[in-house]
Design an enzyme around this catalytic site. Structure first.
Site, PDB file in Angstrom:
ATOM      1  N   TYR A 171     -12.366  -2.191  -3.429  1.00 18.26           N
ATOM      2  CA  TYR A 171     -13.244  -2.474  -2.323  1.00 18.26           C
ATOM      3  C   TYR A 171     -14.391  -2.070  -1.678  1.00 18.26           C
ATOM      4  CZ  TYR A 171      -8.081  -2.503  -0.117  1.00 18.26           C
ATOM      5  OH  TYR A 171      -7.051  -2.799   0.919  1.00 18.26           O
ATOM      6  N   GLU A 217      -9.537 -10.523  -7.534  1.00 17.96           N
ATOM      7  CA  GLU A 217      -8.537  -9.612  -7.282  1.00 17.96           C
ATOM      8  C   GLU A 217      -8.406  -9.519  -8.311  1.00 17.96           C
ATOM      9  OE1 GLU A 217      -9.422  -8.990  -2.632  1.00 17.96           O
ATOM     10  OE2 GLU A 217      -7.611  -9.459  -3.078  1.00 17.96           O
ATOM     11  N   LYS A 241       0.839  -0.988  -0.311  1.00 15.88           N
ATOM     12  CA  LYS A 241      -0.040   0.060   0.158  1.00 15.88           C
ATOM     13  C   LYS A 241       1.115   1.117  -0.413  1.00 15.88           C
ATOM     14  CE  LYS A 241      -4.187  -2.512   2.654  1.00 15.88           C
ATOM     15  NZ  LYS A 241      -4.892  -2.311   3.284  1.00 15.88           N
ATOM     16  N   HIS A 266      -1.911  -5.758   1.349  1.00 17.00           N
ATOM     17  CA  HIS A 266      -3.514  -6.013   1.689  1.00 17.00           C
ATOM     18  C   HIS A 266      -3.283  -7.828   0.530  1.00 17.00           C
ATOM     19  CE1 HIS A 266      -7.258  -6.674   0.009  1.00 17.00           C
ATOM     20  NE2 HIS A 266      -6.664  -7.663  -1.616  1.00 17.00           N
ATOM     21  N   ASN A 300      -1.753   0.643   6.628  1.00 17.78           N
ATOM     22  CA  ASN A 300      -1.413  -1.112   7.335  1.00 17.78           C
ATOM     23  C   ASN A 300      -0.771  -1.653   6.450  1.00 17.78           C
ATOM     24  OD1 ASN A 300      -3.360  -1.690   6.344  1.00 17.78           O
ATOM     25  ND2 ASN A 300      -4.655  -2.915   7.423  1.00 17.78           N
TER      26      ASN A 300
HETATM   27  P1  GDP Z   1      -7.474  -6.691   6.227  1.00 20.45           P
HETATM   28  O1  GDP Z   1      -8.907  -7.869   5.463  1.00 20.45           O
HETATM   29  O2  GDP Z   1      -7.214  -7.193   7.016  1.00 20.45           O
HETATM   30  O3  GDP Z   1      -6.840  -5.872   5.084  1.00 20.45           O
HETATM   31  O4  GDP Z   1      -9.126  -5.595   6.880  1.00 20.45           O
HETATM   32  P2  GDP Z   1     -10.380  -5.706   6.169  1.00 20.45           P
HETATM   33  O5  GDP Z   1     -11.314  -6.281   4.915  1.00 20.45           O
HETATM   34  O6  GDP Z   1     -11.153  -5.866   7.258  1.00 20.45           O
HETATM   35  O7  GDP Z   1     -10.143  -3.707   5.882  1.00 20.45           O
HETATM   36  C1  GDP Z   1      -9.772  -3.669   4.655  1.00 20.45           C
HETATM   37  C2  GDP Z   1      -9.112  -2.175   5.046  1.00 20.45           C
HETATM   38  O8  GDP Z   1      -9.945  -0.633   5.149  1.00 20.45           O
HETATM   39  C3  GDP Z   1      -7.684  -2.387   6.109  1.00 20.45           C
HETATM   40  O9  GDP Z   1      -6.686  -3.048   5.966  1.00 20.45           O
HETATM   41  C4  GDP Z   1      -7.956  -1.464   6.513  1.00 20.45           C
HETATM   42  O10 GDP Z   1      -6.587  -0.617   5.021  1.00 20.45           O
HETATM   43  C5  GDP Z   1      -9.148  -0.642   6.078  1.00 20.45           C
HETATM   44  N1  GDP Z   1      -9.567  -0.863   7.352  1.00 20.45           N
HETATM   45  C6  GDP Z   1     -10.500  -1.120   8.071  1.00 20.45           C
HETATM   46  N2  GDP Z   1     -10.280  -1.150   9.246  1.00 20.45           N
HETATM   47  C7  GDP Z   1     -10.159   0.425   8.833  1.00 20.45           C
HETATM   48  C8  GDP Z   1     -10.648   1.643  10.072  1.00 20.45           C
HETATM   49  O11 GDP Z   1     -11.609   1.027  11.392  1.00 20.45           O
HETATM   50  N3  GDP Z   1     -10.312   2.791   9.551  1.00 20.45           N
HETATM   51  C9  GDP Z   1      -9.918   3.045   8.251  1.00 20.45           C
HETATM   52  N4  GDP Z   1      -9.254   4.173   8.160  1.00 20.45           N
HETATM   53  N5  GDP Z   1      -9.541   1.915   7.903  1.00 20.45           N
HETATM   54  C10 GDP Z   1     -10.036   0.742   7.880  1.00 20.45           C
END
Ligand code: GDP
Length: 140
Positions: free
Chosen positions: A51, A128, A11, A117, A114
């Site tokens: 997303y 994807e 990212k 992905h 973070n």
């Molecule tokens: P992953 O599968 O671990 O990447 O997590 P998710 O599928 O739940 O979320 C997708 C992405 O959305 C995450 O990797 C973060 O970059 C972002 N994200 C998730 N939760 C939050 C949040 O509470 N705040 C913000 N700003 N971004 C978030």
């Protein structure tokens, strides 16, 4: 052995801090093979499509802004149980909760920024990968 493929993104927070090589080293050390890779700037439309499942979440706008804020490196990783292996290597979404030695523990800055992905299931990986790579760009 179940050889499978997963989709990865390094990212914008990680490319901005020149972490591509360090993250790739962790990927390779974990036994995953990078069988396709390119550095791109994601368009808003690409990020919104990618997303789409999070469209209703409160952080959706922030997420799309972030993913289009700088270059990303999209990748296809291949290996034994690659989807789970890469999720394990990435660590928890929130780096504060990620285990030691995981990419997010070592490199990530916050729950949003973070660093990486990884697909959450084999079927998602297939979808994807197809969004960003043509078949002849993947060389196993
Ligand atoms: P992953 O599968 O671990 O990447 O997590 P998710 O599928 O739940 O979320 C997708 C992405 O959305 C995450 O990797 C973060 O970059 C972002 N994200 C998730 N939760 C939050 C949040 O509470 N705040 C913000 N700003 N971004 C978030």
């Amino acid at each position: 052995m179940t050889i499978e493929r997963t989709f990865s993104i390094i990212k914008p927070d990680a490319t901005a801090r020149n972490r591509t090589g360090a993250i790739n080293a962790m990927i390779e050390q974990a036994g995953l093979r990078i069988v396709a890779q390119k550095r791109i700037r994601m368009s808003r439309q690409e990020a919104e499509t990618f997303y789409g499942v999070h469209r209703a979440r409160p952080f959706f706008g922030e997420l799309v802004d972030f993913m289009t804020s700088g270059p990303v490196v999209v990748q296809v990783l291949e290996g034994d149980n690659a989807v789970t292996a890469y999720r394990d290597l990435m660590g928890a979404t929130d780096p504060a909760k990620a285990g030691p030695g995981t990419i997010r523990k070592v490199h990530a800055q916050s729950i949003g920024e973070n660093s990486v992905h990884g697909s959450d299931a084999a079927a998602t990986a297939e979808k994807e990968i197809a969004q960003f790579f043509a078949g002849n760009e993947i060389v196993g």
